[in-house]
Scaffold this active site. Structure first.
Site, mmCIF file in Angstrom:
data_model
loop_
_atom_site.group_PDB
_atom_site.id
_atom_site.type_symbol
_atom_site.label_atom_id
_atom_site.label_comp_id
_atom_site.label_asym_id
_atom_site.label_seq_id
_atom_site.Cartn_x
_atom_site.Cartn_y
_atom_site.Cartn_z
ATOM 1 N N LYS A 68 2.895 44.779 42.724
ATOM 2 C CA LYS A 68 3.736 43.415 43.152
ATOM 3 C C LYS A 68 3.854 42.511 41.904
ATOM 4 O O LYS A 68 2.408 42.370 41.462
ATOM 5 C CB LYS A 68 2.934 42.978 44.517
ATOM 6 C CG LYS A 68 3.754 41.870 44.807
ATOM 7 C CD LYS A 68 5.236 42.095 45.722
ATOM 8 C CE LYS A 68 5.688 40.920 46.056
ATOM 9 N NZ LYS A 68 6.526 40.645 44.963
ATOM 10 N N LYS A 92 -5.481 39.468 41.857
ATOM 11 C CA LYS A 92 -4.932 38.408 42.878
ATOM 12 C C LYS A 92 -4.469 38.886 44.054
ATOM 13 O O LYS A 92 -5.047 38.325 45.101
ATOM 14 C CB LYS A 92 -3.432 37.641 42.213
ATOM 15 C CG LYS A 92 -3.267 36.441 43.036
ATOM 16 C CD LYS A 92 -1.886 35.845 42.311
ATOM 17 C CE LYS A 92 -1.970 35.707 41.001
ATOM 18 N NZ LYS A 92 -0.908 34.813 40.342
ATOM 19 N N LYS A 104 4.006 43.441 36.937
ATOM 20 C CA LYS A 104 4.695 42.104 36.201
ATOM 21 C C LYS A 104 5.703 42.742 35.348
ATOM 22 O O LYS A 104 5.686 43.894 34.664
ATOM 23 C CB LYS A 104 3.818 41.328 35.419
ATOM 24 C CG LYS A 104 3.977 39.988 35.324
ATOM 25 C CD LYS A 104 3.838 39.185 36.826
ATOM 26 C CE LYS A 104 4.085 37.690 36.513
ATOM 27 N NZ LYS A 104 3.672 37.157 37.870
ATOM 28 N N THR A 188 4.073 28.765 45.895
ATOM 29 C CA THR A 188 3.141 28.804 44.769
ATOM 30 C C THR A 188 2.510 27.020 44.946
ATOM 31 O O THR A 188 1.131 27.258 44.899
ATOM 32 C CB THR A 188 3.477 29.121 43.611
ATOM 33 O OG1 THR A 188 4.008 30.449 43.493
ATOM 34 C CG2 THR A 188 2.600 28.994 42.669
ATOM 35 N N ASN A 219 8.956 24.698 38.979
ATOM 36 C CA ASN A 219 8.991 24.755 40.811
ATOM 37 C C ASN A 219 7.677 24.799 41.289
ATOM 38 O O ASN A 219 7.582 23.717 41.946
ATOM 39 C CB ASN A 219 9.608 26.296 40.959
ATOM 40 C CG ASN A 219 9.360 26.600 42.384
ATOM 41 O OD1 ASN A 219 8.471 26.863 43.084
ATOM 42 N ND2 ASN A 219 10.499 26.277 43.242
ATOM 43 N N SER A 356 5.531 36.217 49.321
ATOM 44 C CA SER A 356 6.292 37.477 48.979
ATOM 45 C C SER A 356 5.879 38.587 49.772
ATOM 46 O O SER A 356 6.591 39.526 50.233
ATOM 47 C CB SER A 356 5.803 38.035 47.624
ATOM 48 O OG SER A 356 7.063 37.126 46.685
#
EC number: 1.4.1.4
Length: 428
Positions: A68, A92, A104, A188, A219, A356
């Protein structure tokens, strides 16, 4: 571990390993990514020319579930950076107890130089190149630096075309109309705010007596700044890649957000052509912002912002890392010697991957949640894991970053051990 960023990131693992009874096999596996993919993406430009863009996807570990991680578009994207980000995602996801491994991706380009049509061709070309390496049960994509829900929609659509079936769960951070989750765009920053709400009172820091500086007004930085402003915190400085503004009395964050969304930069916010009326505000650089005498510093831009060279200038008492990897290992040691608390990226910015996960669950089940349900679940998750990490700092007398890695390592080690010793019995 040849790359400098990845080598620096891996030092955090080494510090935590001293406190975790992890097997040698598990420790060795965590030193290397499971898969690293480099691709070349041909894109027909609007003027008819052909340009090739380098792209990457790394799945670092999938012990706890499918990979992820986001996809970033940036001129400085390299394999070293992507591998480091996938490494951080592994910890994480384990830290937040999500059923994912870490991954990633990225493409090396300046997205501001491409038209919308060119960006769409690039995004679809990226999926064409990596389609055999991703999937809802293999590796799930999401937005990151300079990517957004529109691009995630293109990527999901392209993957669905290739697989000849609608596959919403291969990408998160999609538009709500394509199966995206309520609250994902703000997750986030909102998650970081929940961490701050839970941690700052432990130091007698409350909205009425706390000043904040935010480096990075994309963002995540924008959302966390607005949350803090609405809760009564005094946000005295903000910046983006072009520079920033400072106001000792506090900045009107909603007004700044409105300007940023209309003009895409903070530069010239108080200027009419060459004439500037700053009023109470001062223009400052990113370097000056990092050195401000504030209670809380929030790095929300890119990695390697606080380094050996400038860590001694940092005067904030608490740092909450909304960006990935904004503080180097050498800087960590300097900050610790000054008594500065650093709340790490793998905890503070985990709200994005948490929502997510919620989106992935909703896509798989076909049941969709309201914005309130999403935010309530997010707050519960973030606060719960932050308390676990804080308790480890007290029990083992370690800093917050090391405690977060210890907590994640314990879960990764348990998962690796639970899979057994199949490697010993494979035919040679």
């Amino acid at each position: 571990m040849a790359g400098s960023l990845f080598a620096d990131a891996s030092k955090r693992l080494e510090k935590a390993l001293k406190y975790v009874a992890i097997s040698d096999d598990a420790g060795e596996r965590l030193k290397y990514p499971k898969t690293s993919l480099s691709v070349s993406i041909p894109v027909r430009m609007d003027d008819g020319s052909l340009k090739i863009f380098p792209g990457y996807r790394v799945r670092y570990d999938d012990t706890r579930g499918p990979g992820k991680g986001g996809v970033r578009y940036h001129p400085n994207v390299t394999m070293d950076e992507v591998q480091s980000l996938a490494f951080w995602m592994t910890f994480k996801c384990a830290l937040l107890n999500l059923p994912f491994g870490g991954a990633k991706g990225g493409i090396t380009l300046n997205p501001k130089e491409l038209s919308r049509a060119e960006l769409e061709r690039l995004s679809r070309g990226y999926i064409e190149a990596i389609a055999d390496f991703i999937g809802p049960d293999i590796d799930i994509l999401a937005p990151d630096v300079y990517t957004n829900e529109m691009m995630m929609g293109w990527m999901m659509d392209q993957y669905s075309i290739i697989r000849r079936k609608i596959s919403p769960a291969v990408v998160t951070g999609k538009p709500v109309t394509m199966g995206g989750s309520q609250g994902r765009n703000t997750a986030t920053g909102t998650g970081a705010f929940y961490i701050m709400q839970g941690m700052l009172p432990k130091f007698d820091q409350y909205p009425e007596n706390t000043t904040v500086a935010v480096q990075g007004f994309g963002n995540a930085g924008m959302v966390v700044a607005e949350c803090l402003y609405q809760d009564g915190y005094k946000v005295v400085a903000i910046s983006d890649s072009q520079g920033g503004i400072y106001n000792e009395q506090g900045i009107d964050i909603p007004a700044v957000i409105d300007y940023k969304q209309r003009h895409r930069t903070l530069a010239g916010m108080y200027c009419d052509q060459a004439i500037c009326d700053l009023g109470e505000n001062q223009q400052i650089s990113n370097a000056e912002l990092l050195a401000l005498d504030v209670d809380v510093l929030i790095p929300a831009a890119l990695e390697n912002q606080i380094t050996r060279d400038n860590a001694d200038q940092v005067r904030a008492r608490y740092i909450f890392e909304v960006a990935n990897g904004p503080t180097t290992t050498a800087a960590d040691d300097i900050l610790a010697s000054k008594g500065i608390y650093v709340f790490p990226d793998i905890l503070v910015n985990a709200g994005g991957v948490t929502v997510s996960y919620f989106e992935w669950v909703q896509n798989r089940s076909g049941l969709y949640w309201s914005a309130k349900e999403v935010n309530d679940r997010l707050k519960e998750k973030m606060v719960e894991e932050a308390e676990h990490v804080w308790n480890i700092t007290q029990e083992l007398d370690v800093n917050v970053r090391t405690a977060a890695y210890i907590h994640a390592l314990n879960r990764l080690s348990e998962a690796m051990d639970a899979k057994g010793t199949r490697d010993y019995y494979q035919d040679s």
